[in-house]
Design an enzyme around this catalytic site. Structure first.
Site, PDB file in Angstrom:
ATOM      1  N   GLU A  91      27.274 -25.042  13.222  1.00 55.59           N
ATOM      2  CA  GLU A  91      26.242 -25.642  14.085  1.00 55.59           C
ATOM      3  C   GLU A  91      26.879 -26.321  15.299  1.00 55.59           C
ATOM      4  O   GLU A  91      26.356 -26.251  16.421  1.00 55.59           O
ATOM      5  CB  GLU A  91      25.415 -26.648  13.282  1.00 55.59           C
ATOM      6  CG  GLU A  91      24.473 -25.982  12.291  1.00 55.59           C
ATOM      7  CD  GLU A  91      23.788 -26.981  11.382  1.00 55.59           C
ATOM      8  OE1 GLU A  91      22.720 -26.648  10.841  1.00 55.59           O
ATOM      9  OE2 GLU A  91      24.309 -28.109  11.209  1.00 55.59           O
ATOM     10  N   SER A 113      22.957 -38.039   3.735  1.00 53.07           N
ATOM     11  CA  SER A 113      22.880 -39.426   3.266  1.00 53.07           C
ATOM     12  C   SER A 113      21.781 -39.612   2.232  1.00 53.07           C
ATOM     13  O   SER A 113      21.781 -40.603   1.491  1.00 53.07           O
ATOM     14  CB  SER A 113      22.628 -40.361   4.455  1.00 53.07           C
ATOM     15  OG  SER A 113      21.380 -40.045   5.069  1.00 53.07           O
ATOM     16  N   LYS A 148      23.179 -31.325  -0.758  1.00 54.64           N
ATOM     17  CA  LYS A 148      23.284 -30.564   0.481  1.00 54.64           C
ATOM     18  C   LYS A 148      24.729 -30.223   0.833  1.00 54.64           C
ATOM     19  O   LYS A 148      25.623 -31.061   0.777  1.00 54.64           O
ATOM     20  CB  LYS A 148      22.656 -31.341   1.644  1.00 54.64           C
ATOM     21  CG  LYS A 148      21.157 -31.560   1.535  1.00 54.64           C
ATOM     22  CD  LYS A 148      20.379 -30.256   1.595  1.00 54.64           C
ATOM     23  CE  LYS A 148      20.436 -29.580   2.945  1.00 54.64           C
ATOM     24  NZ  LYS A 148      19.819 -30.386   4.023  1.00 54.64           N
ATOM     25  N   THR A 176      18.422  -6.354  10.831  1.00 56.98           N
ATOM     26  CA  THR A 176      17.903  -6.324  12.195  1.00 56.98           C
ATOM     27  C   THR A 176      16.591  -7.090  12.195  1.00 56.98           C
ATOM     28  O   THR A 176      15.777  -6.950  11.269  1.00 56.98           O
ATOM     29  CB  THR A 176      17.679  -4.881  12.693  1.00 56.98           C
ATOM     30  OG1 THR A 176      16.766  -4.204  11.818  1.00 56.98           O
ATOM     31  CG2 THR A 176      18.989  -4.110  12.714  1.00 56.98           C
ATOM     32  N   HIS A 177      16.399  -7.941  13.202  1.00 59.13           N
ATOM     33  CA  HIS A 177      15.244  -8.848  13.269  1.00 59.13           C
ATOM     34  C   HIS A 177      15.214  -9.795  12.071  1.00 59.13           C
ATOM     35  O   HIS A 177      14.156 -10.326  11.722  1.00 59.13           O
ATOM     36  CB  HIS A 177      13.933  -8.061  13.340  1.00 59.13           C
ATOM     37  CG  HIS A 177      13.873  -7.060  14.448  1.00 59.13           C
ATOM     38  ND1 HIS A 177      13.522  -7.384  15.742  1.00 59.13           N
ATOM     39  CD2 HIS A 177      14.152  -5.730  14.464  1.00 59.13           C
ATOM     40  CE1 HIS A 177      13.569  -6.308  16.496  1.00 59.13           C
ATOM     41  NE2 HIS A 177      13.950  -5.285  15.752  1.00 59.13           N
ATOM     42  N   HIS A 195      39.571 -43.737  49.532  1.00 58.20           N
ATOM     43  CA  HIS A 195      40.034 -42.365  49.753  1.00 58.20           C
ATOM     44  C   HIS A 195      41.192 -42.120  48.790  1.00 58.20           C
ATOM     45  O   HIS A 195      42.276 -42.684  48.956  1.00 58.20           O
ATOM     46  CB  HIS A 195      40.480 -42.186  51.202  1.00 58.20           C
ATOM     47  CG  HIS A 195      40.664 -40.753  51.616  1.00 58.20           C
ATOM     48  ND1 HIS A 195      41.673 -39.957  51.095  1.00 58.20           N
ATOM     49  CD2 HIS A 195      39.968 -39.978  52.488  1.00 58.20           C
ATOM     50  CE1 HIS A 195      41.597 -38.740  51.640  1.00 58.20           C
ATOM     51  NE2 HIS A 195      40.562 -38.734  52.487  1.00 58.20           N
TER      52      HIS A 195
END
Length: 428
Positions: free
Chosen positions: A276, A264, A269, A141-142, A68
């Site tokens: 993200e 890697s 990149k 849009t879209h 407790h």
């Protein structure tokens, strides 16, 4: 709490040391009130104030036997004072008078920390919105080119979203920054309501108006829904930045360190990993909000189904939200903007972003709507398929209306600018 996603301010608030320090403060305040009521000898306070905050290791050691936590805390605290004083500690109180009142105090402080970082995020968004108010880009849009807008307009919309989140956090803070010192099943049978008033007033807390021995858990659910809403607003910002960083778009870019390596396997990149991360953390926050809703329903006056959940849920949700907001500030402060690329992307569709202005011009000249629409649509299709200049394609359809320049679509943009100025003036 996961260390990687926990900043020092939140880590300190939710540490065992901080929790037991707050427990001691609540117990001392409750005893001060009892002394004033004449129920406890004044000398008890000297011994309570002289006793050190129990070490988490000692509480854990006692808990192995007692199973407790609150009784183990009280044992560790009271073993540092004479029995003549120890017997008065926690008089008339039940465990969650201590736990929930301390928790309300901690949650209020945690919301203040989170709100402070969210306020900085709002400021960064407002500042960068004004910086790029005239940086023309295509609106989508879209995911498809629509009409021209500006980066400043886009960022301004995000600033208003964060501002709304701050309002929700303020309301949620009021909801969770409450305490109760009402005894078993919340009837004040063995404790004077004046003790509760004294404790909560000095901690800056509201009072649970109809306690059931615990503070109602819909309060915590309200907080975590507000936290999740802020997280989703940040996700909207991050998602937009992710989309604008795609190779085909390249209108903004996250700043990189000198030693940055994005892959890697592929040295070329430069991935939008910062934005993200923000999107991923928002998913966690929405999950926490759902779990908080499941904690609302307890058996009768109380049960412990919520207890273990909250020990993970509340610290994790607030630390993740704080980390997410802080990283969003950092990302936006250092965001690189390529205004030239934005212009090039507008030009890429050879004037198609002006189709709506041509349609309106034809309607104002009295051309029947469907006929006007079909004619402009046919010219747009020719431009899309063959790369023909939209103005030339219109003329081949017998339309003598000239496409507008992108800035012509921003003739009433000052209205939104004024609203953003009002937001800035209100929060400064």
């Amino acid at each position: 709490m996961i260390p990687r996603f926990t900043l020092p301010e939140m880590a300190e608030l939710f540490s065992d040391e901080a929790r037991y320090e707050t427990y001691v403060r609540v117990e001392i305040l409750a005893t001060e009130a009892q002394v004033q009521l004449g129920r406890v000898p004044a000398a008890v306070l000297d011994d309570m104030r002289a006793a050190a905050v129990p070490r988490p290791e000692r509480v854990a050691e006692i808990q192995q036997d007692r199973d407790h936590e609150v009784l183990s805390f009280l044992t560790a605290y009271c073993e540092q004072m004479p029995e003549s004083s120890a017997r008065w500690v926690h008089l008339g109180m039940t465990s969650y008078d201590l736990v929930d009142t301390a928790l309300g105090h901690t949650l209020g402080r945690a919301v203040d920390v989170l709100s402070g970082t969210a306020q900085r995020l709002r400021t960064v968004l407002v500042d960068r919105s004004f910086e790029h108010w005239d940086t023309v880009m295509v609106g989508r849009t879209h995911g498809i080119h629509a009409e021209p807008t500006t980066l400043g307009h886009k960022l301004g919309g995000f600033a208003f979203a964060v501002d709304r989140s701050l309002q929700r956090l303020a309301a949620a803070r009021e909801a969770v920054a409450v305490g109760t010192v009402s005894g078993s099943v919340g009837t004040y049978a063995l404790i004077d309501p004046a003790v509760e008033e004294y404790v909560c007033e000095r901690l800056g807390l509201g009072i649970e108006l109809s306690p059931t021995q615990v503070v109602a858990r819909d309060r915590h659910a309200q907080l975590l829904q507000a936290v999740a809403a802020l997280g989703s607003c940040i996700e909207q910002i991050a998602l937009e930045l992710r989309l604008l960083q795609r190779t085909e778009v390249r209108e903004v870019e996250e700043r990189r360190t000198a030693g940055y390596q994005g892959s890697s396997a592929m040295p070329h990149k430069a991935n939008p990993t910062g934005s993200e991360l923000l999107c991923g953390l928002a998913r966690l926050l929405r999950g926490y909000a759902t779990t908080a809703l499941e904690n609302v329903a307890l058996w009768h006056e109380r049960d412990l189904a919520h207890q273990a959940v909250e020990k993970v849920l509340l610290p994790d949700a607030l630390t993740v939200a704080h980390y997410q907001a802080a990283k969003a500030v950092q990302l936006l402060e250092n965001l690189a903007v390529d205004a030239g690329r934005m212009r090039a992307n507008i030009a890429e569709t050879h004037g198609l972003v002006c189709s709506s202005s041509v349609l309106v011009e034809l309607l104002e000249a009295g051309v029947e709507r469907d006929r006007a629409y079909r004619a402009v649509q046919a010219a747009a299709k020719r431009t899309s398929e063959y790369g023909q200049n939209f103005g030339e394609a219109l003329r081949e359809e017998g339309i003598e209306a000239a496409p507008r320049e992108p800035e012509a679509f921003l003739v009433n943009h000052h209205v939104i600018h004024k609203r953003l100025e009002m937001l800035r003036d209100r929060v400064e």
